[in-house]
Structure formats: C-alpha cells, structure tokens
Design a protein around this motif. Structure first.
Motif, PDB file in Angstrom:
ATOM      1  N   GLU A   3       0.833  -1.197   0.000  1.00  0.00           N
ATOM      2  CA  GLU A   3       0.000   0.000   0.000  1.00  0.00           C
ATOM      3  C   GLU A   3       0.874   1.256   0.000  1.00  0.00           C
ATOM      4  O   GLU A   3       0.506   2.287  -0.579  1.00  0.00           O
ATOM      5  CB  GLU A   3      -0.922   0.012   1.216  1.00  0.00           C
ATOM      6  N   GLU A   4       2.033   1.169   0.651  1.00  0.00           N
ATOM      7  CA  GLU A   4       2.930   2.319   0.708  1.00  0.00           C
ATOM      8  C   GLU A   4       3.448   2.677  -0.679  1.00  0.00           C
ATOM      9  O   GLU A   4       3.437   3.823  -1.081  1.00  0.00           O
ATOM     10  CB  GLU A   4       4.094   2.014   1.652  1.00  0.00           C
ATOM     11  N   HIS A   5       3.925   1.656  -1.408  1.00  0.00           N
ATOM     12  CA  HIS A   5       4.324   1.837  -2.811  1.00  0.00           C
ATOM     13  C   HIS A   5       4.679   0.471  -3.395  1.00  0.00           C
ATOM     14  O   HIS A   5       4.959  -0.476  -2.646  1.00  0.00           O
ATOM     15  CB  HIS A   5       5.501   2.813  -2.947  1.00  0.00           C
ATOM     16  N   PRO A   6       4.662   0.337  -4.722  1.00  0.00           N
ATOM     17  CA  PRO A   6       5.007  -0.955  -5.336  1.00  0.00           C
ATOM     18  C   PRO A   6       6.433  -1.369  -4.982  1.00  0.00           C
ATOM     19  O   PRO A   6       7.318  -0.528  -4.828  1.00  0.00           O
ATOM     20  CB  PRO A   6       4.861  -0.675  -6.837  1.00  0.00           C
ATOM     21  N   ARG A   7       6.660  -2.653  -4.854  1.00  0.00           N
ATOM     22  CA  ARG A   7       7.985  -3.183  -4.519  1.00  0.00           C
ATOM     23  C   ARG A   7       8.189  -4.513  -5.237  1.00  0.00           C
ATOM     24  O   ARG A   7       7.227  -5.232  -5.511  1.00  0.00           O
ATOM     25  CB  ARG A   7       8.122  -3.430  -3.010  1.00  0.00           C
ATOM     26  N   ASN A   8       9.476  -4.846  -5.476  1.00  0.00           N
ATOM     27  CA  ASN A   8       9.774  -6.202  -5.941  1.00  0.00           C
ATOM     28  C   ASN A   8       9.983  -7.097  -4.718  1.00  0.00           C
ATOM     29  O   ASN A   8       9.982  -6.624  -3.578  1.00  0.00           O
ATOM     30  CB  ASN A   8      10.978  -6.214  -6.892  1.00  0.00           C
ATOM     31  N   TYR A  16      12.574  -8.710  -3.428  1.00  0.00           N
ATOM     32  CA  TYR A  16      13.721  -8.416  -2.574  1.00  0.00           C
ATOM     33  C   TYR A  16      13.446  -7.189  -1.709  1.00  0.00           C
ATOM     34  O   TYR A  16      13.776  -7.165  -0.514  1.00  0.00           O
ATOM     35  CB  TYR A  16      14.965  -8.180  -3.436  1.00  0.00           C
ATOM     36  N   GLU A  17      12.838  -6.168  -2.294  1.00  0.00           N
ATOM     37  CA  GLU A  17      12.536  -4.946  -1.540  1.00  0.00           C
ATOM     38  C   GLU A  17      11.526  -5.226  -0.428  1.00  0.00           C
ATOM     39  O   GLU A  17      11.587  -4.610   0.642  1.00  0.00           O
ATOM     40  CB  GLU A  17      12.000  -3.876  -2.490  1.00  0.00           C
ATOM     41  N   ILE A  18      10.618  -6.137  -0.667  1.00  0.00           N
ATOM     42  CA  ILE A  18       9.644  -6.495   0.373  1.00  0.00           C
ATOM     43  C   ILE A  18      10.339  -7.158   1.556  1.00  0.00           C
ATOM     44  O   ILE A  18      10.086  -6.821   2.718  1.00  0.00           O
ATOM     45  CB  ILE A  18       8.567  -7.427  -0.212  1.00  0.00           C
ATOM     46  N   ILE A  19      11.238  -8.097   1.256  1.00  0.00           N
ATOM     47  CA  ILE A  19      11.970  -8.777   2.321  1.00  0.00           C
ATOM     48  C   ILE A  19      12.822  -7.787   3.112  1.00  0.00           C
ATOM     49  O   ILE A  19      12.858  -7.820   4.353  1.00  0.00           O
ATOM     50  CB  ILE A  19      12.850  -9.902   1.729  1.00  0.00           C
ATOM     51  N   GLN A  20      13.509  -6.878   2.410  1.00  0.00           N
ATOM     52  CA  GLN A  20      14.322  -5.866   3.084  1.00  0.00           C
ATOM     53  C   GLN A  20      13.468  -4.940   3.928  1.00  0.00           C
ATOM     54  O   GLN A  20      13.841  -4.576   5.045  1.00  0.00           O
ATOM     55  CB  GLN A  20      15.099  -5.047   2.043  1.00  0.00           C
ATOM     56  N   ALA A  21      12.311  -4.551   3.410  1.00  0.00           N
ATOM     57  CA  ALA A  21      11.422  -3.661   4.159  1.00  0.00           C
ATOM     58  C   ALA A  21      10.942  -4.317   5.446  1.00  0.00           C
ATOM     59  O   ALA A  21      10.863  -3.672   6.500  1.00  0.00           O
ATOM     60  CB  ALA A  21      10.230  -3.257   3.291  1.00  0.00           C
TER      61      ALA A  21
END
Length: 203
Positions: free
Chosen positions: A19-24, A26-31
């Motif tokens: 919801e914050e912004h689109p991610r791939n 890897y970015e989801i795991i890092q977030a």
C-alpha cells in the motif's frame, strides 16, 4: 524466537507494505527486516508463495520491470486493509514488544559477559600472585615484583583476548539471529569496560 506473524498475518502485512508503494520481492523482504529492526527477516520461500496467493485473490498485481517482478496493491487489496485495520494495529504492537524483548536479551548477555570478564581478571591476578609466592625467592624483592607483574599482565592479556574472540562471535550470532544491537547497548558495553579498567588503576 516466537513467530512474529500468526497464521494469515504476514499476508496482511505484505498488503500493508505494498500500500505504501510498489515493490519487488527483494525490496519487500528488506522492508520487513528494516521495519522490525532486524529481529525478523523472512525467507524468499516464505514471502513469494504469499505474494502469489495475494495475486490469485486479486488483492495485488504482478508487473514485469525488466528482470524483476514488481508487485502493486489493487483497489480490492486496499479494501481488505481497510476492513482489517484493527488486526494490522495489533500486529504492529506485537512486533514492537518482540523487538524490545530481544534487545533486552542482548543487553543481558553483554552484562553477563562483562561480569565474567571481571571475574576472570580477578582470578588471573590471584593465580599469578599465588604462583609468584610459591616460587623460591632467588632474587631481590624488586625484580620479583616486576616478574609478578609481567605474569599478571600476560594472564590478563590472554583472558581479554579470549573474551574478545568469544564476544565478537556472540555478537555476530546475535545479529544473525535477528537480535537488536543498538546505541544503548554500545553505551552500556563501554561503561562496563571502563569499570573493568578501573580494577587495574593504581589505588
């Protein structure tokens, strides 16, 4: 460590991140790892199947961006978050409590390690003194005192070196396990080390 997410909660939190912004992926795991201060870092095998299910349910869409797939929330996904906002707040509170508990565990571990170091230093000093007293006195008093000091220094240096290796290993294991090592812990460690140094200062 107790699982951060109960059944279905990780799925909900993935929606929150998108919801914050689109991610791939890897970015989801890092977030997730950054959001929880390193106390939780899910594997790809945990995240991707849930993303696939969210896409199947129409809550997110997957778009290709070169060599990466970027995930984006849909209107249906936003409606899901709105309906379950109370659950999401409860997840945030539970994770915050988990982070604090893990930080306390690391601080306790460092305190125990410092206490052990002080005990080892005191034991090394007593052992060196006993050894020097048991040896025949073949030289004047002053050289014996210097020899005793050199032995004590040697024993202390060995104890410090061993402690340093063990502490470095413990800290790396703690971080790898997702435990928090923050500025407060660093300050406490420095204070404990300063107290150990006081044991060696002339009285």
């Amino acid at each position: 460590m107790t699982p951060v997410f109960a059944h279905g909660n990780l799925r909900l939190y993935l929606l929150k991140l998108l919801e914050e912004h689109p991610r791939n992926g890897y970015e989801i795991i890092q977030a997730l790892s950054e959001r929880f201060g390193g106390t939780y870092s899910p594997s790809a095998g945990t995240v991707y199947p849930r993303l696939a299910k969210l896409a199947d349910d129409g809550l997110i869409v997957k778009n290709s961006d070169g060599h990466k797939n970027v995930y984006e929330i849909t209107d249906a996904g936003r409606d899901e978050l709105e309906r379950r906002s109370d659950e999401l707040d409860a997840i945030e509170d539970e994770v915050s409590d988990s982070v604090r508990r893990l930080a306390d565990e690391v601080r306790t571990g460092v305190t125990d390690a410092m206490r052990s170091l002080r005990a080892e230093l005191a034991a090394a000093a007593r052992e060196a003194k006993t050894r020097a007293q048991d040896e025949p006195v073949a030289t004047p008093r002053e050289p014996d005192a210097r020899t005793e000091s050199r032995v004590a220094v040697y024993e202390i240096e060995n104890a410090v070196s061993e402690f340093r290796r063990e502490l470095r290993s413990d800290l790396r294991k703690a971080v790898a396990a997702g435990k928090v090592v923050d500025d407060e812990l660093v300050t406490m460690a420095r204070a404990e080390l300063a107290r150990v140094r006081e044991l060696l200062r002339p009285r």
